[in-house]
Scaffold this motif. Structure first.
Motif, PDB file in Angstrom:
ATOM      1  N   ALA A  50      -9.487   3.766 -12.532  1.00 17.37           N
ATOM      2  CA  ALA A  50      -8.503   2.998 -11.761  1.00 17.37           C
ATOM      3  C   ALA A  50      -8.399   1.600 -12.349  1.00 17.37           C
ATOM      4  O   ALA A  50      -9.409   0.911 -12.475  1.00 17.37           O
ATOM      5  CB  ALA A  50      -8.949   2.932 -10.304  1.00 17.37           C
ATOM      6  N   MET A  51      -7.177   1.195 -12.694  1.00 15.64           N
ATOM      7  CA  MET A  51      -6.978  -0.094 -13.371  1.00 15.64           C
ATOM      8  C   MET A  51      -6.124  -1.039 -12.558  1.00 15.64           C
ATOM      9  O   MET A  51      -5.050  -0.656 -12.060  1.00 15.64           O
ATOM     10  CB  MET A  51      -6.294   0.136 -14.712  1.00 15.64           C
ATOM     11  N   ASP A  52      -6.616  -2.251 -12.449  1.00 16.48           N
ATOM     12  CA  ASP A  52      -5.850  -3.311 -11.781  1.00 16.48           C
ATOM     13  C   ASP A  52      -6.497  -4.641 -12.142  1.00 16.48           C
ATOM     14  O   ASP A  52      -7.721  -4.758 -12.085  1.00 16.48           O
ATOM     15  CB  ASP A  52      -5.869  -3.097 -10.247  1.00 16.48           C
ATOM     16  N   PRO A  53      -5.693  -5.649 -12.491  1.00 23.41           N
ATOM     17  CA  PRO A  53      -6.301  -6.964 -12.786  1.00 23.41           C
ATOM     18  C   PRO A  53      -6.809  -7.665 -11.525  1.00 23.41           C
ATOM     19  O   PRO A  53      -7.547  -8.650 -11.630  1.00 23.41           O
ATOM     20  CB  PRO A  53      -5.156  -7.755 -13.432  1.00 23.41           C
ATOM     21  N   ASP A  54      -6.424  -7.173 -10.347  1.00 18.27           N
ATOM     22  CA  ASP A  54      -6.762  -7.847  -9.096  1.00 18.27           C
ATOM     23  C   ASP A  54      -8.039  -7.258  -8.468  1.00 18.27           C
ATOM     24  O   ASP A  54      -7.971  -6.359  -7.628  1.00 18.27           O
ATOM     25  CB  ASP A  54      -5.573  -7.722  -8.139  1.00 18.27           C
ATOM     26  N   LEU A  82      -6.195   9.301 -13.239  1.00 19.85           N
ATOM     27  CA  LEU A  82      -5.972   7.906 -13.652  1.00 19.85           C
ATOM     28  C   LEU A  82      -5.105   7.231 -12.591  1.00 19.85           C
ATOM     29  O   LEU A  82      -4.165   7.856 -12.097  1.00 19.85           O
ATOM     30  CB  LEU A  82      -5.153   7.944 -14.938  1.00 19.85           C
ATOM     31  N   GLU A  83      -5.434   5.977 -12.277  1.00 22.27           N
ATOM     32  CA  GLU A  83      -4.567   5.253 -11.344  1.00 22.27           C
ATOM     33  C   GLU A  83      -4.235   3.889 -11.940  1.00 22.27           C
ATOM     34  O   GLU A  83      -5.123   3.134 -12.333  1.00 22.27           O
ATOM     35  CB  GLU A  83      -5.254   5.106  -9.986  1.00 22.27           C
ATOM     36  N   VAL A  84      -2.946   3.591 -11.985  1.00 18.55           N
ATOM     37  CA  VAL A  84      -2.488   2.284 -12.479  1.00 18.55           C
ATOM     38  C   VAL A  84      -1.903   1.541 -11.285  1.00 18.55           C
ATOM     39  O   VAL A  84      -0.846   1.918 -10.763  1.00 18.55           O
ATOM     40  CB  VAL A  84      -1.421   2.457 -13.590  1.00 18.55           C
ATOM     41  N   GLY A  85      -2.607   0.509 -10.819  1.00 21.27           N
ATOM     42  CA  GLY A  85      -2.170  -0.241  -9.637  1.00 21.27           C
ATOM     43  C   GLY A  85      -2.958   0.183  -8.413  1.00 21.27           C
ATOM     44  O   GLY A  85      -2.587   1.131  -7.723  1.00 21.27           O
ATOM     45  N   VAL A  86      -4.052  -0.518  -8.144  1.00 23.11           N
ATOM     46  CA  VAL A  86      -4.998  -0.115  -7.095  1.00 23.11           C
ATOM     47  C   VAL A  86      -4.754  -0.877  -5.796  1.00 23.11           C
ATOM     48  O   VAL A  86      -4.809  -0.313  -4.709  1.00 23.11           O
ATOM     49  CB  VAL A  86      -6.452  -0.357  -7.586  1.00 23.11           C
ATOM     50  N   PHE A  87      -4.531  -2.192  -5.930  1.00 21.38           N
ATOM     51  CA  PHE A  87      -4.401  -3.091  -4.766  1.00 21.38           C
ATOM     52  C   PHE A  87      -5.640  -2.923  -3.878  1.00 21.38           C
ATOM     53  O   PHE A  87      -6.759  -2.979  -4.374  1.00 21.38           O
ATOM     54  CB  PHE A  87      -3.071  -2.814  -4.056  1.00 21.38           C
ATOM     55  N   THR A  88      -5.488  -2.685  -2.554  1.00 25.93           N
ATOM     56  CA  THR A  88      -6.678  -2.570  -1.703  1.00 25.93           C
ATOM     57  C   THR A  88      -7.239  -1.144  -1.672  1.00 25.93           C
ATOM     58  O   THR A  88      -8.267  -0.905  -1.034  1.00 25.93           O
ATOM     59  CB  THR A  88      -6.377  -3.030  -0.256  1.00 25.93           C
ATOM     60  N   GLU A 146     -11.193  -3.744 -14.154  1.00 27.08           N
ATOM     61  CA  GLU A 146     -10.461  -4.964 -13.770  1.00 27.08           C
ATOM     62  C   GLU A 146      -9.646  -5.439 -14.961  1.00 27.08           C
ATOM     63  O   GLU A 146     -10.086  -6.279 -15.750  1.00 27.08           O
ATOM     64  CB  GLU A 146     -11.468  -6.053 -13.340  1.00 27.08           C
ATOM     65  N   SER A 147      -8.478  -4.858 -15.102  1.00 25.39           N
ATOM     66  CA  SER A 147      -7.666  -5.143 -16.287  1.00 25.39           C
ATOM     67  C   SER A 147      -6.265  -4.603 -16.082  1.00 25.39           C
ATOM     68  O   SER A 147      -6.069  -3.629 -15.349  1.00 25.39           O
ATOM     69  CB  SER A 147      -8.315  -4.459 -17.492  1.00 25.39           C
ATOM     70  N   PRO A 148      -5.296  -5.215 -16.750  1.00 26.22           N
ATOM     71  CA  PRO A 148      -3.982  -4.566 -16.771  1.00 26.22           C
ATOM     72  C   PRO A 148      -4.099  -3.242 -17.517  1.00 26.22           C
ATOM     73  O   PRO A 148      -4.920  -3.127 -18.431  1.00 26.22           O
ATOM     74  CB  PRO A 148      -3.092  -5.543 -17.541  1.00 26.22           C
ATOM     75  N   ALA A 149      -3.311  -2.245 -17.131  1.00 30.86           N
ATOM     76  CA  ALA A 149      -3.288  -0.998 -17.872  1.00 30.86           C
ATOM     77  C   ALA A 149      -2.689  -1.304 -19.257  1.00 30.86           C
ATOM     78  O   ALA A 149      -2.013  -2.327 -19.414  1.00 30.86           O
ATOM     79  CB  ALA A 149      -2.475   0.018 -17.101  1.00 30.86           C
ATOM     80  N   GLY A 173       0.841  -1.214   0.000  1.00 33.17           N
ATOM     81  CA  GLY A 173       0.000   0.000   0.000  1.00 33.17           C
ATOM     82  C   GLY A 173       0.868   1.253   0.000  1.00 33.17           C
ATOM     83  O   GLY A 173       1.949   1.275   0.599  1.00 33.17           O
ATOM     84  N   THR A 174       0.395   2.283  -0.652  1.00 34.45           N
ATOM     85  CA  THR A 174       1.136   3.555  -0.704  1.00 34.45           C
ATOM     86  C   THR A 174       1.365   4.074   0.717  1.00 34.45           C
ATOM     87  O   THR A 174       0.469   4.035   1.557  1.00 34.45           O
ATOM     88  CB  THR A 174       0.325   4.578  -1.543  1.00 34.45           C
ATOM     89  N   ALA A 175       2.573   4.564   0.974  1.00 37.72           N
ATOM     90  CA  ALA A 175       2.928   5.049   2.315  1.00 37.72           C
ATOM     91  C   ALA A 175       2.087   6.285   2.655  1.00 37.72           C
ATOM     92  O   ALA A 175       1.884   7.156   1.791  1.00 37.72           O
ATOM     93  CB  ALA A 175       4.415   5.391   2.351  1.00 37.72           C
ATOM     94  N   VAL A 228       1.001   6.111 -10.842  1.00 36.12           N
ATOM     95  CA  VAL A 228       1.426   4.791 -11.314  1.00 36.12           C
ATOM     96  C   VAL A 228       2.133   4.062 -10.174  1.00 36.12           C
ATOM     97  O   VAL A 228       3.164   4.515  -9.659  1.00 36.12           O
ATOM     98  CB  VAL A 228       2.377   4.914 -12.533  1.00 36.12           C
ATOM     99  N   ASP A 229       1.553   2.934  -9.790  1.00 30.46           N
ATOM    100  CA  ASP A 229       2.119   2.130  -8.696  1.00 30.46           C
ATOM    101  C   ASP A 229       1.824   0.660  -9.016  1.00 30.46           C
ATOM    102  O   ASP A 229       1.174  -0.038  -8.265  1.00 30.46           O
ATOM    103  CB  ASP A 229       1.456   2.551  -7.373  1.00 30.46           C
ATOM    104  N   ALA A 230       2.315   0.210 -10.176  1.00 33.09           N
ATOM    105  CA  ALA A 230       2.001  -1.150 -10.636  1.00 33.09           C
ATOM    106  C   ALA A 230       3.301  -1.873 -10.986  1.00 33.09           C
ATOM    107  O   ALA A 230       4.302  -1.713 -10.289  1.00 33.09           O
ATOM    108  CB  ALA A 230       1.031  -1.081 -11.811  1.00 33.09           C
ATOM    109  N   ASP A 231       3.263  -2.675 -12.053  1.00 33.37           N
ATOM    110  CA  ASP A 231       4.437  -3.451 -12.474  1.00 33.37           C
ATOM    111  C   ASP A 231       5.587  -2.501 -12.862  1.00 33.37           C
ATOM    112  O   ASP A 231       5.518  -1.800 -13.852  1.00 33.37           O
ATOM    113  CB  ASP A 231       4.072  -4.402 -13.621  1.00 33.37           C
ATOM    114  N   LYS A 232       6.610  -2.526 -12.032  1.00 31.60           N
ATOM    115  CA  LYS A 232       7.671  -1.503 -12.107  1.00 31.60           C
ATOM    116  C   LYS A 232       8.473  -1.564 -13.409  1.00 31.60           C
ATOM    117  O   LYS A 232       9.063  -0.569 -13.819  1.00 31.60           O
ATOM    118  CB  LYS A 232       8.637  -1.629 -10.912  1.00 31.60           C
ATOM    119  N   ASP A 233       8.505  -2.737 -14.041  1.00 31.52           N
ATOM    120  CA  ASP A 233       9.287  -2.856 -15.279  1.00 31.52           C
ATOM    121  C   ASP A 233       8.503  -2.346 -16.497  1.00 31.52           C
ATOM    122  O   ASP A 233       8.989  -2.412 -17.618  1.00 31.52           O
ATOM    123  CB  ASP A 233       9.753  -4.304 -15.502  1.00 31.52           C
TER     124      ASP A 233
END
Ligand SMILES: C[S@@+](CC[C@H](N)C(=O)[O-])C[C@H]1O[C@@H](n2cnc3c(N)ncnc32)[C@H](O)[C@@H]1O
Ligand SMILES: O=c1cc(-c2ccc(O)cc2)oc2c(O)c(O)ccc12
Length: 222
Positions: free
Chosen positions: A93-97, A68-74, A121-124, A46-48, A138-143
């Motif tokens: 807000a996009m996240d496959p989870d 826009l938010e990439v990487g939602v988590f909880t 519910e999808s990858p960005a 989670g974001t600090a 952006v807080d998702a797949d870092k690569d």
């Protein structure tokens, strides 16, 4: 990298900042979501909260309405954004989870801000290239950050902000490769490459802030 990563030199200093200036101003629903996330698998992602406070300040300064938010988590950063933008604001807000998003959803509902959120519910990334967003986080797949960057420069308005989280990756960007735990090396390499590339990108004005796990704040210049 510890379970509670900090790139500040002193855990006591971080504790002082949190206890003196961050927790006392954190919305009750955000606090509840943060506490519930702590016992969720991978809850440390989670974001600090201190980084979240900076993000809220920037959202306010920008008068951001569409984000826009990439990487939602909880949903810590999502709820924080929803609490900060105006009542008629919108967040895509996009996240496959979906499962993680649904864990946090009761706190979003309790805060009365669900109407501002369009969860995908999808990858960005989104299909549209139409520039219309004031802000992106952006807080998702870092690569994939550079791919997101190229895309976001088409989606975020001139003058708008993009924030990338984890760009200092637990401080490991300055460690010797052999001192970095093997599972963390791939994203460290990604952070090193991203940090170098963004420094050379004249399309954005930037600031790398040693807060949370490292925030790179970009303003689209043209
Ligand atoms: C560090 S967490 C996000 C934390 C969140 N900002 C918060 O404050 O709780 C990373 C999230 O990125 C998501 N993710 C991974 N690959 C993704 C992708 N291609 N597109 C969108 N989200 C992705 C993961 O499912 C995970 O929930
Ligand atoms: O340890 C992590 C891992 C991630 C992560 C891994 C894979 C993905 O597709 C997305 C995210 O993200 C983290 C993060 O954002 C953080 O602040 C701390 C740790 C991790």
């Amino acid at each position: 990298m510890s379970a509670n990563p900090t790139i500040l030199q002193s855990h006591n200093l971080k504790k002082y900042i949190l206890e003196t200036n961050v927790y006392p101003r954190e919305a009750e629903t955000l606090k509840e979501l943060r506490n519930a996330t702590a016992s969720y698998p991978m809850g440390f992602m989670g974001t600090a909260p201190d980084a979240g406070q900076l993000m809220a300040l920037l959202l306010k300064l920008l008068n951001a309405k569409k984000t826009l938010e990439v990487g939602v988590f909880t949903g810590y950063s999502l709820l924080l954004t929803a609490l900060t933008i105006p009542n008629d604001g919108k967040i895509i807000a996009m996240d496959p989870d979906r499962k993680a998003y649904e864990m946090g959803l009761p706190f979003i509902k309790k805060a009365g801000v669900e109407h501002k959120i369009d969860f995908i519910e999808s990858p960005a990334l989104p299909g549209s290239n139409k520039e219309s967003f004031d802000f992106a986080f952006v807080d998702a797949d870092k690569d994939n950050y550079w791919n997101y960057h190229e895309r976001l420069l088409k989606l975020v308005k001139i003058g708008g902000l993009i924030i990338y989280d984890n760009t200092l990756w637990g401080g490991s960007v300055v460690w010797a490769e052999e001192d970095v735990p093997a599972p963390k090396r791939k994203f460290r390499q990604a952070a090193l490459a991203f940090n170098k590339a963004i420094a050379d990108d004249s399309r954005v004005e930037i600031s790398v802030v040693s807060i949370g796990d490292g925030f790179t704040i970009c303003k689209r210049a043209h």
